[in-house]
Write an enzyme that holds these catalytic residues in place. Structure first.
Site, mmCIF file in Angstrom:
data_model
loop_
_atom_site.group_PDB
_atom_site.id
_atom_site.type_symbol
_atom_site.label_atom_id
_atom_site.label_comp_id
_atom_site.label_asym_id
_atom_site.label_seq_id
_atom_site.Cartn_x
_atom_site.Cartn_y
_atom_site.Cartn_z
ATOM 1 N N ARG A 192 -11.887 -21.840 -18.978
ATOM 2 C CA ARG A 192 -10.992 -20.766 -19.436
ATOM 3 C C ARG A 192 -11.699 -19.421 -19.500
ATOM 4 O O ARG A 192 -12.839 -19.307 -19.926
ATOM 5 C CB ARG A 192 -10.461 -21.097 -20.838
ATOM 6 C CG ARG A 192 -9.640 -19.949 -21.420
ATOM 7 C CD ARG A 192 -8.904 -20.329 -22.658
ATOM 8 N NE ARG A 192 -9.770 -20.924 -23.654
ATOM 9 C CZ ARG A 192 -9.321 -21.508 -24.750
ATOM 10 N NH1 ARG A 192 -8.033 -21.575 -24.982
ATOM 11 N NH2 ARG A 192 -10.153 -22.030 -25.612
ATOM 12 N N ARG A 201 -14.864 -17.446 -24.324
ATOM 13 C CA ARG A 201 -15.041 -17.646 -25.767
ATOM 14 C C ARG A 201 -16.340 -18.404 -26.032
ATOM 15 O O ARG A 201 -16.700 -19.308 -25.283
ATOM 16 C CB ARG A 201 -13.869 -18.475 -26.311
ATOM 17 C CG ARG A 201 -12.740 -17.616 -26.826
ATOM 18 C CD ARG A 201 -11.492 -18.379 -27.108
ATOM 19 N NE ARG A 201 -11.631 -19.560 -27.943
ATOM 20 C CZ ARG A 201 -10.604 -20.295 -28.361
ATOM 21 N NH1 ARG A 201 -9.368 -19.946 -28.028
ATOM 22 N NH2 ARG A 201 -10.783 -21.349 -29.103
ATOM 23 N N ARG A 225 -2.792 -27.913 -38.895
ATOM 24 C CA ARG A 225 -3.706 -28.885 -38.282
ATOM 25 C C ARG A 225 -4.116 -29.973 -39.260
ATOM 26 O O ARG A 225 -4.897 -30.853 -38.906
ATOM 27 C CB ARG A 225 -4.991 -28.200 -37.812
ATOM 28 C CG ARG A 225 -4.744 -27.224 -36.712
ATOM 29 C CD ARG A 225 -6.037 -26.842 -36.033
ATOM 30 N NE ARG A 225 -5.790 -25.612 -35.328
ATOM 31 C CZ ARG A 225 -6.396 -25.253 -34.222
ATOM 32 N NH1 ARG A 225 -7.323 -26.007 -33.691
ATOM 33 N NH2 ARG A 225 -6.098 -24.125 -33.647
ATOM 34 N N LYS A 269 -1.454 -24.408 -25.884
ATOM 35 C CA LYS A 269 -0.684 -23.810 -26.989
ATOM 36 C C LYS A 269 -0.582 -22.294 -26.835
ATOM 37 O O LYS A 269 0.491 -21.720 -26.975
ATOM 38 C CB LYS A 269 -1.345 -24.119 -28.348
ATOM 39 C CG LYS A 269 -1.518 -25.587 -28.641
ATOM 40 C CD LYS A 269 -2.123 -25.834 -30.015
ATOM 41 C CE LYS A 269 -3.536 -25.334 -30.193
ATOM 42 N NZ LYS A 269 -4.533 -26.006 -29.348
ATOM 43 N N ARG A 320 -15.165 -29.718 -30.918
ATOM 44 C CA ARG A 320 -13.766 -29.374 -31.254
ATOM 45 C C ARG A 320 -12.844 -30.558 -30.964
ATOM 46 O O ARG A 320 -11.910 -30.835 -31.719
ATOM 47 C CB ARG A 320 -13.315 -28.144 -30.447
ATOM 48 C CG ARG A 320 -13.869 -26.854 -31.028
ATOM 49 C CD ARG A 320 -13.840 -25.728 -30.019
ATOM 50 N NE ARG A 320 -12.519 -25.362 -29.583
ATOM 51 C CZ ARG A 320 -12.265 -24.727 -28.429
ATOM 52 N NH1 ARG A 320 -13.254 -24.413 -27.603
ATOM 53 N NH2 ARG A 320 -11.036 -24.413 -28.118
HETATM 54 P P1 AP5 Z 1 -4.714 -22.441 -23.655
HETATM 55 O O1 AP5 Z 1 -3.278 -22.074 -23.562
HETATM 56 O O2 AP5 Z 1 -5.681 -21.353 -23.973
HETATM 57 O O3 AP5 Z 1 -4.893 -23.701 -24.653
HETATM 58 P P2 AP5 Z 1 -4.877 -23.794 -26.240
HETATM 59 O O4 AP5 Z 1 -4.205 -25.072 -26.588
HETATM 60 O O5 AP5 Z 1 -4.325 -22.526 -26.830
HETATM 61 O O6 AP5 Z 1 -6.429 -23.925 -26.489
HETATM 62 P P3 AP5 Z 1 -7.361 -23.290 -27.627
HETATM 63 O O7 AP5 Z 1 -8.775 -23.539 -27.182
HETATM 64 O O8 AP5 Z 1 -7.016 -21.868 -27.934
HETATM 65 O O9 AP5 Z 1 -7.043 -24.202 -28.804
HETATM 66 P P4 AP5 Z 1 -7.910 -24.442 -30.027
HETATM 67 O O10 AP5 Z 1 -6.957 -25.163 -30.857
HETATM 68 O O11 AP5 Z 1 -9.209 -25.123 -29.853
HETATM 69 O O12 AP5 Z 1 -8.400 -22.984 -30.418
HETATM 70 P P5 AP5 Z 1 -7.907 -21.950 -31.529
HETATM 71 O O13 AP5 Z 1 -8.174 -20.595 -31.018
HETATM 72 O O14 AP5 Z 1 -6.526 -22.289 -31.976
HETATM 73 O O15 AP5 Z 1 -5.116 -23.165 -22.288
HETATM 74 C C1 AP5 Z 1 -6.439 -23.661 -22.081
HETATM 75 C C2 AP5 Z 1 -6.781 -23.551 -20.577
HETATM 76 O O16 AP5 Z 1 -5.919 -24.428 -19.842
HETATM 77 C C3 AP5 Z 1 -6.557 -22.147 -19.986
HETATM 78 O O17 AP5 Z 1 -7.567 -21.855 -19.068
HETATM 79 C C4 AP5 Z 1 -5.187 -22.238 -19.289
HETATM 80 O O18 AP5 Z 1 -5.080 -21.355 -18.176
HETATM 81 C C5 AP5 Z 1 -5.165 -23.714 -18.855
HETATM 82 N N1 AP5 Z 1 -3.799 -24.255 -18.838
HETATM 83 C C6 AP5 Z 1 -2.817 -24.079 -19.780
HETATM 84 N N2 AP5 Z 1 -1.695 -24.737 -19.442
HETATM 85 C C7 AP5 Z 1 -1.963 -25.373 -18.263
HETATM 86 C C8 AP5 Z 1 -1.212 -26.238 -17.414
HETATM 87 N N3 AP5 Z 1 0.072 -26.594 -17.690
HETATM 88 N N4 AP5 Z 1 -1.822 -26.706 -16.296
HETATM 89 C C9 AP5 Z 1 -3.117 -26.375 -15.986
HETATM 90 N N5 AP5 Z 1 -3.878 -25.547 -16.753
HETATM 91 C C10 AP5 Z 1 -3.318 -25.053 -17.891
HETATM 92 O O19 AP5 Z 1 -8.877 -22.289 -32.725
HETATM 93 C C11 AP5 Z 1 -10.258 -21.979 -32.638
HETATM 94 C C12 AP5 Z 1 -10.945 -22.387 -33.941
HETATM 95 O O20 AP5 Z 1 -10.363 -21.689 -35.061
HETATM 96 C C13 AP5 Z 1 -10.821 -23.868 -34.319
HETATM 97 O O21 AP5 Z 1 -11.816 -24.646 -33.661
HETATM 98 C C14 AP5 Z 1 -11.039 -23.793 -35.838
HETATM 99 O O22 AP5 Z 1 -12.401 -23.603 -36.149
HETATM 100 C C15 AP5 Z 1 -10.297 -22.517 -36.216
HETATM 101 N N6 AP5 Z 1 -8.870 -22.745 -36.550
HETATM 102 C C16 AP5 Z 1 -7.784 -22.300 -35.858
HETATM 103 N N7 AP5 Z 1 -6.639 -22.694 -36.456
HETATM 104 C C17 AP5 Z 1 -7.014 -23.406 -37.556
HETATM 105 C C18 AP5 Z 1 -6.291 -24.111 -38.555
HETATM 106 N N8 AP5 Z 1 -4.947 -24.157 -38.557
HETATM 107 N N9 AP5 Z 1 -7.012 -24.757 -39.510
HETATM 108 C C19 AP5 Z 1 -8.354 -24.707 -39.537
HETATM 109 N N10 AP5 Z 1 -9.110 -24.071 -38.603
HETATM 110 C C20 AP5 Z 1 -8.451 -23.438 -37.632
#
Ligand code: AP5
Length: 218
Positions: A128, A161, A90, A15, A172
């Site tokens: 990552r 992270r 979400r 994402k 997660r």
């Molecule tokens: P990356 O692009 O970083 O993936 P991502 O989907 O953004 O992963 P996140 O870990 O950021 O998602 P998340 O939902 O757990 O975390 P968030 O910060 O939103 O890619 C991941 C890896 O894969 C990278 O190394 C990249 O290089 C690689 N990659 C990407 N594309 C690729 C491809 N095509 N091929 C190969 N490799 C690839 O949330 C963190 C926390 O915040 C949550 O756990 C929760 O506690 C809270 N939170 C956030 N939003 C909410 C919400 N709406 N409601 C409640 N709590 C929330």
């Protein structure tokens, strides 16, 4: 009509990677609720500590807090022409607030889901690394920097992270299945969700997302 582009996907689906590219393409801001919450968690206040604990446990922060975050951020002037939501909604409650905001703001919503099997997600997350300065995303297995631990773009150190260690990653992924699967069911049944295979190279996934974002109203 201006757009809200919503990218849905499990932790590690890509994402953040894709939202950055979409933001460059459209000139819309990328609104990552994870980044906003990480910033809040740095504050030594009761709210900051609560957010930090919840994120460290791999659980979702409350819909109430997210509601305040998303209302405040999307009312900024840089969102007038459109914005990209990375990590929101979400839950079903978050989705209904989004519908309300879109109608108040006079914007259309485009939904795309990046689908990646769970086995691949674990390696993506634990591998990552992120630039401490420009936030460029790397992966020690799939997209390593030219020099170990250093950003290719600006030479700043790469960081990991705290929730990308194996135990929080497992939690997660469980939380995603528990809280976000019902939302995906809901969007799929309403025929509004475009699904994209996220196991393809980044540029291929991006092309498909562009087609979804520019496609006919859904
Ligand atoms: P990356 O692009 O970083 O993936 P991502 O989907 O953004 O992963 P996140 O870990 O950021 O998602 P998340 O939902 O757990 O975390 P968030 O910060 O939103 O890619 C991941 C890896 O894969 C990278 O190394 C990249 O290089 C690689 N990659 C990407 N594309 C690729 C491809 N095509 N091929 C190969 N490799 C690839 O949330 C963190 C926390 O915040 C949550 O756990 C929760 O506690 C809270 N939170 C956030 N939003 C909410 C919400 N709406 N409601 C409640 N709590 C929330």
């Amino acid at each position: 009509m201006s757009k809200i582009i919503v990218i849905i996907g499990a932790p590690g689906a890509g994402k953040g990677t894709q939202s950055r590219l979409l933001s460059e393409e459209y000139g819309y801001p990328q609104i990552s609720t994870g980044d906003i919450l990480r910033e809040m968690a740095r504050a030594d206040t009761p709210l900051g500590r609560k957010v930090k604990e919840t994120m460290a446990a791999g659980l979702l922060v409350s819909d109430e807090i997210l509601g305040e975050v998303i209302r405040a951020r999307t009312s900024q002037p840089d969102c007038n022409n459109g914005y990209i939501l990375d990590g929101y909604p979400r839950t079903l409650d978050q989705a209904s607030l989004l519908e309300e905001l879109a109608s108040q703001q006079g914007k259309q919503i485009r939904f795309a889901r990046i689908v990646v099997p769970e086995e691949a997600l674990f390696k993506r997350l634990t591998g990552r690394r992120e630039c401490s300065k420009c936030r460029e995303i790397y992966n020690i297995y799939f997209r390593p920097p030219k020099v170990d631990g250093v950003c290719d773009l600006d030479g700043a150190p790469l960081t990991q992270r705290s929730d990308d260690h194996p135990e929080p990653v497992s939690r997660r992924l469980e939380e995603y299945k528990r809280s976000t699967a019902p939302l995906i069911d809901y969007y799929s049944k309403s025929g509004r969700l475009i699904e994209i295979n996220g196991e393809q190279p980044v540029d291929v996934v991006f092309e498909k997302l562009l087609a979804a974002a520019d496609g006919p109203n859904n």
